[in-house]
Motif scaffolding. Structure first.
Motif, PDB file in Angstrom:
ATOM      1  N   THR A  14     -45.695  28.750  68.213  1.00 41.06           N
ATOM      2  CA  THR A  14     -44.762  29.570  67.443  1.00 41.06           C
ATOM      3  C   THR A  14     -44.173  30.678  68.313  1.00 41.06           C
ATOM      4  O   THR A  14     -42.976  30.964  68.251  1.00 41.06           O
ATOM      5  N   THR A  15     -45.005  31.274  69.147  1.00 34.01           N
ATOM      6  CA  THR A  15     -44.502  32.299  70.062  1.00 34.01           C
ATOM      7  C   THR A  15     -43.471  31.709  71.012  1.00 34.01           C
ATOM      8  O   THR A  15     -42.390  32.277  71.218  1.00 34.01           O
ATOM      9  N   LEU A  16     -43.773  30.543  71.587  1.00 34.23           N
ATOM     10  CA  LEU A  16     -42.843  29.916  72.526  1.00 34.23           C
ATOM     11  C   LEU A  16     -41.552  29.485  71.820  1.00 34.23           C
ATOM     12  O   LEU A  16     -40.457  29.646  72.374  1.00 34.23           O
ATOM     13  N   SER A  17     -41.672  28.951  70.610  1.00 30.57           N
ATOM     14  CA  SER A  17     -40.459  28.553  69.896  1.00 30.57           C
ATOM     15  C   SER A  17     -39.604  29.770  69.569  1.00 30.57           C
ATOM     16  O   SER A  17     -38.369  29.727  69.688  1.00 30.57           O
ATOM     17  N   SER A  18     -40.241  30.889  69.213  1.00 27.44           N
ATOM     18  CA  SER A  18     -39.469  32.097  68.903  1.00 27.44           C
ATOM     19  C   SER A  18     -38.793  32.653  70.158  1.00 27.44           C
ATOM     20  O   SER A  18     -37.661  33.138  70.092  1.00 27.44           O
ATOM     21  N   LEU A  19     -39.465  32.568  71.300  1.00 33.48           N
ATOM     22  CA  LEU A  19     -38.849  33.023  72.548  1.00 33.48           C
ATOM     23  C   LEU A  19     -37.647  32.155  72.901  1.00 33.48           C
ATOM     24  O   LEU A  19     -36.609  32.658  73.349  1.00 33.48           O
ATOM     25  N   PHE A  20     -37.782  30.850  72.699  1.00 39.08           N
ATOM     26  CA  PHE A  20     -36.671  29.957  73.012  1.00 39.08           C
ATOM     27  C   PHE A  20     -35.497  30.196  72.063  1.00 39.08           C
ATOM     28  O   PHE A  20     -34.333  30.169  72.475  1.00 39.08           O
ATOM     29  N   ILE A  21     -35.794  30.455  70.802  1.00 39.26           N
ATOM     30  CA  ILE A  21     -34.734  30.787  69.843  1.00 39.26           C
ATOM     31  C   ILE A  21     -34.023  32.062  70.267  1.00 39.26           C
ATOM     32  O   ILE A  21     -32.788  32.150  70.234  1.00 39.26           O
ATOM     33  N   ARG A  22     -34.776  33.068  70.690  1.00 41.23           N
ATOM     34  CA  ARG A  22     -34.164  34.311  71.176  1.00 41.23           C
ATOM     35  C   ARG A  22     -33.306  34.047  72.417  1.00 41.23           C
ATOM     36  O   ARG A  22     -32.216  34.610  72.559  1.00 41.23           O
ATOM     37  N   HIS A  23     -33.803  33.207  73.297  1.00 43.25           N
ATOM     38  CA  HIS A  23     -33.042  32.864  74.504  1.00 43.25           C
ATOM     39  C   HIS A  23     -31.710  32.214  74.128  1.00 43.25           C
ATOM     40  O   HIS A  23     -30.655  32.574  74.672  1.00 43.25           O
ATOM     41  N   LEU A  24     -31.745  31.253  73.204  1.00 41.92           N
ATOM     42  CA  LEU A  24     -30.514  30.575  72.792  1.00 41.92           C
ATOM     43  C   LEU A  24     -29.549  31.553  72.137  1.00 41.92           C
ATOM     44  O   LEU A  24     -28.339  31.522  72.394  1.00 41.92           O
ATOM     45  N   ALA A  25     -30.078  32.411  71.276  1.00 43.97           N
ATOM     46  CA  ALA A  25     -29.226  33.396  70.605  1.00 43.97           C
ATOM     47  C   ALA A  25     -28.569  34.322  71.614  1.00 43.97           C
ATOM     48  O   ALA A  25     -27.408  34.715  71.451  1.00 43.97           O
ATOM     49  N   ALA A  26     -29.294  34.666  72.669  1.00 40.37           N
ATOM     50  CA  ALA A  26     -28.751  35.564  73.692  1.00 40.37           C
ATOM     51  C   ALA A  26     -27.601  34.923  74.461  1.00 40.37           C
ATOM     52  O   ALA A  26     -26.758  35.626  75.020  1.00 40.37           O
ATOM     53  N   THR A  27     -27.541  33.581  74.468  1.00 40.49           N
ATOM     54  CA  THR A  27     -26.423  32.890  75.123  1.00 40.49           C
ATOM     55  C   THR A  27     -25.219  32.779  74.195  1.00 40.49           C
ATOM     56  O   THR A  27     -24.163  32.302  74.629  1.00 40.49           O
ATOM     57  N   GLY A  28     -25.382  33.167  72.938  1.00 38.42           N
ATOM     58  CA  GLY A  28     -24.301  33.064  71.973  1.00 38.42           C
ATOM     59  C   GLY A  28     -24.244  31.739  71.253  1.00 38.42           C
ATOM     60  O   GLY A  28     -23.302  31.486  70.471  1.00 38.42           O
ATOM     61  N   ALA A  29     -25.217  30.863  71.469  1.00 45.61           N
ATOM     62  CA  ALA A  29     -25.209  29.541  70.846  1.00 45.61           C
ATOM     63  C   ALA A  29     -25.576  29.629  69.368  1.00 45.61           C
ATOM     64  O   ALA A  29     -26.395  30.465  68.976  1.00 45.61           O
ATOM     65  N   PRO A  30     -24.986  28.777  68.525  1.00 48.46           N
ATOM     66  CA  PRO A  30     -25.398  28.711  67.118  1.00 48.46           C
ATOM     67  C   PRO A  30     -26.758  28.029  66.997  1.00 48.46           C
ATOM     68  O   PRO A  30     -26.988  26.991  67.625  1.00 48.46           O
ATOM     69  N   VAL A  31     -27.664  28.627  66.220  1.00 50.78           N
ATOM     70  CA  VAL A  31     -29.031  28.131  66.116  1.00 50.78           C
ATOM     71  C   VAL A  31     -29.464  28.084  64.653  1.00 50.78           C
ATOM     72  O   VAL A  31     -29.270  29.047  63.906  1.00 50.78           O
ATOM     73  N   VAL A  32     -30.052  26.958  64.254  1.00 41.91           N
ATOM     74  CA  VAL A  32     -30.790  26.859  63.005  1.00 41.91           C
ATOM     75  C   VAL A  32     -32.265  26.759  63.380  1.00 41.91           C
ATOM     76  O   VAL A  32     -32.669  25.826  64.102  1.00 41.91           O
ATOM     77  N   ALA A  33     -33.072  27.709  62.948  1.00 44.06           N
ATOM     78  CA  ALA A  33     -34.507  27.726  63.221  1.00 44.06           C
ATOM     79  C   ALA A  33     -35.245  27.322  61.955  1.00 44.06           C
ATOM     80  O   ALA A  33     -34.925  27.819  60.870  1.00 44.06           O
ATOM     81  N   ILE A  34     -36.226  26.420  62.088  1.00 50.54           N
ATOM     82  CA  ILE A  34     -36.961  25.919  60.924  1.00 50.54           C
ATOM     83  C   ILE A  34     -38.453  26.079  61.158  1.00 50.54           C
ATOM     84  O   ILE A  34     -38.987  25.586  62.163  1.00 50.54           O
ATOM     85  N   ASP A  35     -39.126  26.745  60.238  1.00 50.12           N
ATOM     86  CA  ASP A  35     -40.582  26.866  60.284  1.00 50.12           C
ATOM     87  C   ASP A  35     -41.174  25.763  59.413  1.00 50.12           C
ATOM     88  O   ASP A  35     -41.147  25.841  58.186  1.00 50.12           O
ATOM     89  N   ALA A  36     -41.693  24.716  60.071  1.00 56.16           N
ATOM     90  CA  ALA A  36     -42.281  23.587  59.353  1.00 56.16           C
ATOM     91  C   ALA A  36     -43.792  23.556  59.494  1.00 56.16           C
ATOM     92  O   ALA A  36     -44.425  22.526  59.262  1.00 56.16           O
TER      93      ALA A  36
END
Length: 326
Positions: A14-36
């Motif tokens: 979960t920590t790694l997925s959240s870091l990757f989501i933050r990384h993508l957001a910082a590039t300006g990319a559109p992101v849908v994050a899902i907690d399954a």
């Protein structure tokens, strides 16, 4: 591009997925994050306080709306009540796109502001008192699987799913819904045991699997991971004061994440882009159908009172060029 993070409980997925989501957001990319995951921690890892995280709408509670919207005018589906978690799209089905607004996102997604912009966060929802002792958690993740079956994404769009821990991801066909799967493993025997299970289960389905070593403290840890997972080891993440502050609810700005860990996230990003170039849309659709027919025979036909094999549209292939009804 669809990305899954898996690993044993406590591995740091979960920590790694959240870091990757933050990384993508910082590039300006559109992101849908899902907690399954059965333990709903992704919202907190993205900076939500406890009340805000607890107040996120559960996808499972909106399953009738999701089914009704995705069914569209598909003539092969008699009613939304006849849809199950594996129902594949066909001619007339409505599809989800990462950038659009639609009733499913309105009901189930909430924006989360990060340093680089906002991402859409969706959650399966946690167990309620009514679920305890009588419900299977995988019935809740069915809403995620149905949405992924109907989701179209392009090369510059991202869907990141924090999956259930361990090998529980194989309780449904959802493990085949991704362009790449990152397995987070600690440099311990228990840490790599899930990797061996996942590698074996995924072997016959062409799942692109890469290992991210977490909590790696030195050359001995790195050597151990190389010995255990070989060429599947993509990159490693070490100690992070930034992550420690985030876990205390006081994350610094993302730009202050350690250089080594930022490089690791860029390596993940490059691997995702490479995996997208290998996307096989026909195989993706056929795997969807495979698990739908398997679920239909196992329990779906009996539960719905219908032959769910008739829902399969043999000429339909899910891809970016598909035009869905308004």
């Amino acid at each position: 591009m669809k990305i899954a993070f898996v690993g044993k409980g406590g591995s740091g997925k979960t920590t790694l997925s959240s870091l990757f989501i933050r990384h993508l957001a910082a590039t300006g990319a559109p992101v849908v994050a899902i907690d399954a995951d059965i333990n709903q921690h992704l919202g907190a890892a993205l900076g939500l306080d406890e009340p805000a995280a607890a107040g996120l709408p559960a996808m499972g509670e909106h399953l009738p709306l999701i089914k009704d919207y995705l069914r569209g005018t598909n003539p092969r589906i008699a009613s939304s009540e006849k849809m199950i978690k594996t129902t594949p799209p066909g001619e007339g089905s409505r599809l989800l796109r990462v950038r659009e607004d639609n009733p499913v996102y309105d009901a189930c997604a909430r924006p989360v502001e990060l340093d680089g912009g906002a991402v859409r966060l969706m959650v399966t929802g946690s167990f309620t008192d009514a679920d305890l002792g009588v419900a299977c958690y995988h019935s809740k993740t069915g809403a995620v699987e149905l949405c992924l079956n109907h989701l179209i994404d392009g090369p510059d769009e991202f869907v990141v799913v924090d999956m259930t821990a361990g090998s529980d991801s194989f309780a449904s066909g959802m493990f085949t819904r991704f362009d790449i799967t990152f397995l987070v493993a600690e440099p311990t025997r228990k840490g790599v045991s899930v990797y061996r299970q996942y590698k074996e289960y995924a072997r016959d389905f062409g799942v692109a699997l890469k290992v991210v070593g977490n909590k790696v403290q030195g050359p001995d840890d790195l050597d151990f991971l190389h010995e255990q997972v070989g060429e599947d080891l993509l990159t490693t993440v070490g100690h992070s004061d930034w992550v420690r502050a985030m876990e205390k609810g006081r994350p610094p700005r993302f730009e202050f994440l350690e250089d080594a860990n930022r490089r690791a996230l860029r390596t993940l990003h490059s691997a995702v882009e490479a995996a997208y170039g290998l996307r096989d849309r026909e195989r993706y659709t056929q795997q969807m159908i495979h698990f739908h027919l398997k679920n239909a025979r196992s329990w779906g036909n009996e539960r719905t009172g219908a032959d769910l094999a008739a829902q399969v549209d043999p000429g339909f292939v899910l891809g970016e060029g598909v035009v869905a009804p308004a």
